[in-house]
Scaffold this active site. Structure first.
Site, PDB file in Angstrom:
ATOM      1  N   THR A 155      27.271 -17.574  14.688  1.00  0.00           N
ATOM      2  CA  THR A 155      28.115 -18.558  15.368  1.00  0.00           C
ATOM      3  C   THR A 155      28.038 -18.423  16.885  1.00  0.00           C
ATOM      4  O   THR A 155      28.833 -19.040  17.598  1.00  0.00           O
ATOM      5  CB  THR A 155      29.577 -18.405  14.917  1.00  0.00           C
ATOM      6  OG1 THR A 155      29.973 -17.036  15.068  1.00  0.00           O
ATOM      7  CG2 THR A 155      29.739 -18.812  13.459  1.00  0.00           C
ATOM      8  N   ALA A 156      27.095 -17.635  17.370  1.00  0.00           N
ATOM      9  CA  ALA A 156      26.958 -17.419  18.814  1.00  0.00           C
ATOM     10  C   ALA A 156      25.700 -18.132  19.326  1.00  0.00           C
ATOM     11  O   ALA A 156      25.530 -19.332  19.115  1.00  0.00           O
ATOM     12  CB  ALA A 156      26.932 -15.925  19.107  1.00  0.00           C
ATOM     13  N   ASP A 208      34.467 -13.867  25.151  1.00  0.00           N
ATOM     14  CA  ASP A 208      33.392 -13.335  24.320  1.00  0.00           C
ATOM     15  C   ASP A 208      32.662 -12.172  25.001  1.00  0.00           C
ATOM     16  O   ASP A 208      32.302 -11.197  24.352  1.00  0.00           O
ATOM     17  CB  ASP A 208      32.389 -14.448  23.985  1.00  0.00           C
ATOM     18  CG  ASP A 208      32.978 -15.455  23.003  1.00  0.00           C
ATOM     19  OD1 ASP A 208      33.826 -15.056  22.191  1.00  0.00           O
ATOM     20  OD2 ASP A 208      32.590 -16.634  23.056  1.00  0.00           O
ATOM     21  N   GLY A 209      32.437 -12.281  26.316  1.00  0.00           N
ATOM     22  CA  GLY A 209      31.734 -11.217  27.026  1.00  0.00           C
ATOM     23  C   GLY A 209      32.506  -9.909  26.996  1.00  0.00           C
ATOM     24  O   GLY A 209      31.934  -8.830  26.792  1.00  0.00           O
ATOM     25  N   ASN A 221      25.643  -9.214  17.820  1.00  0.00           N
ATOM     26  CA  ASN A 221      25.373 -10.638  17.599  1.00  0.00           C
ATOM     27  C   ASN A 221      23.889 -10.922  17.422  1.00  0.00           C
ATOM     28  O   ASN A 221      23.456 -11.401  16.391  1.00  0.00           O
ATOM     29  CB  ASN A 221      25.914 -11.476  18.757  1.00  0.00           C
ATOM     30  CG  ASN A 221      27.377 -11.803  18.609  1.00  0.00           C
ATOM     31  OD1 ASN A 221      27.973 -11.562  17.563  1.00  0.00           O
ATOM     32  ND2 ASN A 221      27.969 -12.345  19.655  1.00  0.00           N
ATOM     33  N   ALA A 266      22.616 -18.050  18.331  1.00  0.00           N
ATOM     34  CA  ALA A 266      21.799 -18.620  17.263  1.00  0.00           C
ATOM     35  C   ALA A 266      22.318 -19.991  16.844  1.00  0.00           C
ATOM     36  O   ALA A 266      21.538 -20.901  16.528  1.00  0.00           O
ATOM     37  CB  ALA A 266      21.764 -17.680  16.062  1.00  0.00           C
ATOM     38  N   PHE A 267      23.628 -20.156  16.841  1.00  0.00           N
ATOM     39  CA  PHE A 267      24.222 -21.447  16.505  1.00  0.00           C
ATOM     40  C   PHE A 267      23.841 -22.503  17.537  1.00  0.00           C
ATOM     41  O   PHE A 267      23.487 -23.631  17.197  1.00  0.00           O
ATOM     42  CB  PHE A 267      25.743 -21.296  16.430  1.00  0.00           C
ATOM     43  CG  PHE A 267      26.482 -22.569  16.143  1.00  0.00           C
ATOM     44  CD1 PHE A 267      26.600 -23.045  14.849  1.00  0.00           C
ATOM     45  CD2 PHE A 267      27.067 -23.299  17.173  1.00  0.00           C
ATOM     46  CE1 PHE A 267      27.275 -24.224  14.586  1.00  0.00           C
ATOM     47  CE2 PHE A 267      27.736 -24.466  16.924  1.00  0.00           C
ATOM     48  CZ  PHE A 267      27.854 -24.941  15.615  1.00  0.00           C
ATOM     49  N   SER A 268      23.877 -22.127  18.813  1.00  0.00           N
ATOM     50  CA  SER A 268      23.510 -23.059  19.880  1.00  0.00           C
ATOM     51  C   SER A 268      22.046 -23.473  19.791  1.00  0.00           C
ATOM     52  O   SER A 268      21.671 -24.568  20.225  1.00  0.00           O
ATOM     53  CB  SER A 268      23.781 -22.426  21.253  1.00  0.00           C
ATOM     54  OG  SER A 268      25.142 -22.101  21.400  1.00  0.00           O
TER      55      SER A 268
END
Length: 331
Positions: free
Chosen positions: A222-223, A107-108, A181, A225-227
């Site tokens: 899904t990044a 992802d990074g 994101n 914010a999801f966590s």
């Protein structure tokens, strides 16, 4: 029209003389040669899997007559043939003349690639070598397919919404940034909360002490914010998302607004300094009293797509969701 000697012109119904004929006397009616094709490759060279994957992709593209360009710093860590073009540094025009940006990594690395894609307008095709990789279009086992789709131009391009971020201090612009994101306002001191007031479209909504606040795009839902407990938003939906992190308040739910809204996070004057992170890569300190405004970005990120699978299928695959009991929609 060019004049003949003496000023006479050719009859209107006759073509002008053609240029010199090639050797042998036959007219040259061959179509002009196509411009050379070039792909930019970006890889996480610290991962052995990325190094091997980069080698396979490069060799496959070169065999098909497609040029490859890489950063010199990465080329030093990759077993690349001499035919690969290297550029000394990541300047704004580093992707000039490239039709595609292929990114190999987690992802990074994909978010790093998004910086190149946004600055150039070149579509990004991500190959996931990490864990989740929602921005990626392919997995490591798909490398042969990736090369084949690039060679045959069998891919589509979609645009993803971004965020434009402005930080104000006493009414003056302190910093500007962007995110694909999310833009996250977070506390710095672990022992103290960050006191904030949230506003939407110029009107205050609520305030509380918290660990931070995330402003995200549908892509970013899904990044981070999801966590933090935010909802999953389908990428086709145009919306902005605001998600509190560890808020001490009764009303501290995620908020979903129109794409034209302006989200604001005001850091209270008496609170400790905070920090702004954009996509977890670009950061700036927030003095007490700072105001962060987030709105729809003026420049999207273009993603190359190989598959027509629905986002529902992608969600199930990436999170390994249990769907074994589903019997299908009634016909």
């Amino acid at each position: 029209m060019t004049s003949r000697p003496g000023g006479a012109q050719p009859p209107a119904d006759l073509p002008l003389p053609a240029g010199p004929a090639p050797a042998g006397g036959a007219p040259d009616d061959r179509p002009p040669a196509a411009a050379p094709r070039t792909v930019f490759l970006l890889a996480h060279t610290g991962r052995p899997a990325a190094v091997r994957s980069a080698e396979l992709v490069v060799l496959g593209l070169l065999r098909s007559g497609i040029g490859v360009r890489v950063l010199a710093a990465e080329a030093a860590d990759l077993p690349l043939p001499p035919a690969v073009e290297t550029v000394p540094e990541a300047t704004p025009d580093v992707l000039d003349g490239c039709e595609l940006l292929i990114v190999l990594g987690g992802d990074g690395t994909l978010l790093r690639g998004a910086e190149f894609a946004r600055a150039s307008g070149v579509p990004m095709l991500g190959v996931n070598l990490g864990r989740v990789g929602f921005l990626a279009e392919a997995e490591r086992d798909d490398l042969d397919k990736v090369v084949d789709r690039v060679v045959t131009r069998a891919y589509e391009v979609e645009e993803r919404m971004t965020l434009d971020v402005v930080v104000y201090d006493n009414g003056d612009v302190l910093h500007t940034n962007w995110a694909l994101n999310e833009a996250a306002v977070q506390k710095v001191a672990p022992e103290r909360m960050l006191e904030v007031v949230l506003a939407i479209d110029g009107r205050p909504v609520t305030g509380f002490g918290c660990d931070g606040v995330i402003c995200a795009t549908p892509t970013g839902s899904t990044a981070y914010a999801f966590s933090a407990g935010g909802p999953v938003i389908w990428p086709e939906v145009e919306a902005l998302l605001m998600v509190p992190i560890g808020a001490h308040a009764l009303f501290a739910k995620p908020l979903v607004t129109t794409p034209d809204s302006v989200l604001a996070v005001e850091v209270e004057p008496h609170t400790p300094d905070g920090v702004l992170w954009c996509d977890g890569r670009r950061t700036v300190s927030l003095p007490a009293g700072a105001r962060v405004e987030v709105r729809r970005g003026s420049v999207p990120v273009r993603l190359a797509r190989l598959h027509h699978a629905s986002f529902s299928d992608r969600l199930v695959a990436k999170f390994a969701l249990p769907v074994s009991g589903w019997r299908g929609a009634p016909h």
